[in-house]
Scaffold this motif. Sequence first.
Motif, short mmCIF file in Angstrom:
data_model
loop_
_atom_site.label_atom_id
_atom_site.label_comp_id
_atom_site.label_asym_id
_atom_site.label_seq_id
_atom_site.Cartn_x
_atom_site.Cartn_y
_atom_site.Cartn_z
N MET A 1 38.21 23.24 49.90
CA MET A 1 37.79 24.35 49.09
C MET A 1 38.52 25.61 49.55
O MET A 1 38.69 25.84 50.73
N VAL A 2 38.88 26.47 48.64
CA VAL A 2 39.59 27.69 48.96
C VAL A 2 38.59 28.82 49.18
O VAL A 2 37.67 29.01 48.40
N SER A 3 38.77 29.56 50.27
CA SER A 3 37.89 30.68 50.58
C SER A 3 38.15 31.84 49.63
O SER A 3 39.29 32.11 49.26
N LEU A 4 37.08 32.54 49.27
CA LEU A 4 37.23 33.71 48.40
C LEU A 4 37.81 34.91 49.16
O LEU A 4 38.39 35.80 48.57
N PHE A 5 37.63 34.93 50.47
CA PHE A 5 38.09 36.05 51.28
C PHE A 5 39.15 35.56 52.26
O PHE A 5 38.94 34.62 52.99
N ALA A 6 40.26 36.25 52.27
CA ALA A 6 41.33 35.89 53.21
C ALA A 6 41.03 36.54 54.56
O ALA A 6 40.63 37.69 54.64
N ASP A 7 41.23 35.79 55.63
CA ASP A 7 41.00 36.32 56.97
C ASP A 7 42.04 37.37 57.35
O ASP A 7 41.80 38.19 58.23
N ASP A 8 43.17 37.35 56.69
CA ASP A 8 44.24 38.28 57.03
C ASP A 8 44.26 39.50 56.10
O ASP A 8 45.29 40.10 55.89
N SER A 9 43.10 39.86 55.53
CA SER A 9 43.06 41.00 54.63
C SER A 9 43.36 42.28 55.40
O SER A 9 43.03 42.42 56.57
N GLU A 10 43.99 43.21 54.72
CA GLU A 10 44.37 44.46 55.35
C GLU A 10 43.19 45.42 55.35
O GLU A 10 42.42 45.49 54.42
N GLN A 11 43.07 46.16 56.43
CA GLN A 11 42.05 47.19 56.53
C GLN A 11 42.64 48.49 55.98
O GLN A 11 43.83 48.75 56.13
N ILE A 12 41.80 49.28 55.33
CA ILE A 12 42.29 50.57 54.84
C ILE A 12 41.97 51.64 55.87
O ILE A 12 40.98 51.56 56.60
N ASP A 13 42.80 52.65 55.90
CA ASP A 13 42.61 53.72 56.89
C ASP A 13 41.55 54.71 56.41
O ASP A 13 41.10 54.66 55.27
N ARG A 14 41.17 55.61 57.29
CA ARG A 14 40.11 56.58 56.98
C ARG A 14 40.48 57.46 55.79
O ARG A 14 39.63 57.78 54.97
N ARG A 15 41.71 57.89 55.72
CA ARG A 15 42.14 58.78 54.64
C ARG A 15 42.01 58.08 53.29
O ARG A 15 41.50 58.66 52.33
N THR A 16 42.44 56.83 53.21
CA THR A 16 42.34 56.07 51.97
C THR A 16 40.88 55.83 51.62
O THR A 16 40.48 55.99 50.47
N SER A 17 40.08 55.47 52.62
CA SER A 17 38.66 55.24 52.40
C SER A 17 38.00 56.51 51.86
O SER A 17 37.21 56.46 50.92
N ARG A 18 38.32 57.63 52.44
CA ARG A 18 37.76 58.92 52.00
C ARG A 18 38.16 59.22 50.57
O ARG A 18 37.35 59.66 49.75
N SER A 19 39.42 58.96 50.22
CA SER A 19 39.89 59.21 48.85
C SER A 19 39.14 58.35 47.84
O SER A 19 38.77 58.82 46.77
N ILE A 20 38.93 57.10 48.20
CA ILE A 20 38.20 56.19 47.32
C ILE A 20 36.76 56.67 47.15
O ILE A 20 36.24 56.75 46.03
N ARG A 21 36.10 57.02 48.24
CA ARG A 21 34.71 57.51 48.17
C ARG A 21 34.62 58.77 47.32
O ARG A 21 33.70 58.93 46.52
N ASP A 22 35.57 59.68 47.50
CA ASP A 22 35.56 60.91 46.72
C ASP A 22 35.72 60.63 45.23
O ASP A 22 35.03 61.22 44.40
#
Length: 57
Positions: free
Chosen positions: A1-22
Motif C-alpha cells: 500500500m502507498v502511504s499518503l504522506f511522504a517521509d521526505d516532505s519538505e518543511q517550510i520556513d517561518r517566513r513562508t509559514s507566516r505568509s500563509i497564515r496571514d
Amino acid sequence: MVSLFADDSEQIDRRTSRSIRDAVGERLQQSLRPEARLPTHLEQLLNELKQRERDSH
C-alpha cells in the motif's frame, strides 16, 4: 500500500509559514461578516496561535 504522506516532505520556513497564515487570515476576514462570532473552539485555537506568536518573539 502507498502511504499518503511522504517521509521526505519538505518543511517550510517561518517566513513562508507566516505568509500563509496571514493570507488565510485575510481571506477569513473578508468572508466573515463583522458581526459574526467565531465558534468557541476556533476562537480558542486563534488565541493559542496568538500566544505562541508572542512567545516566539
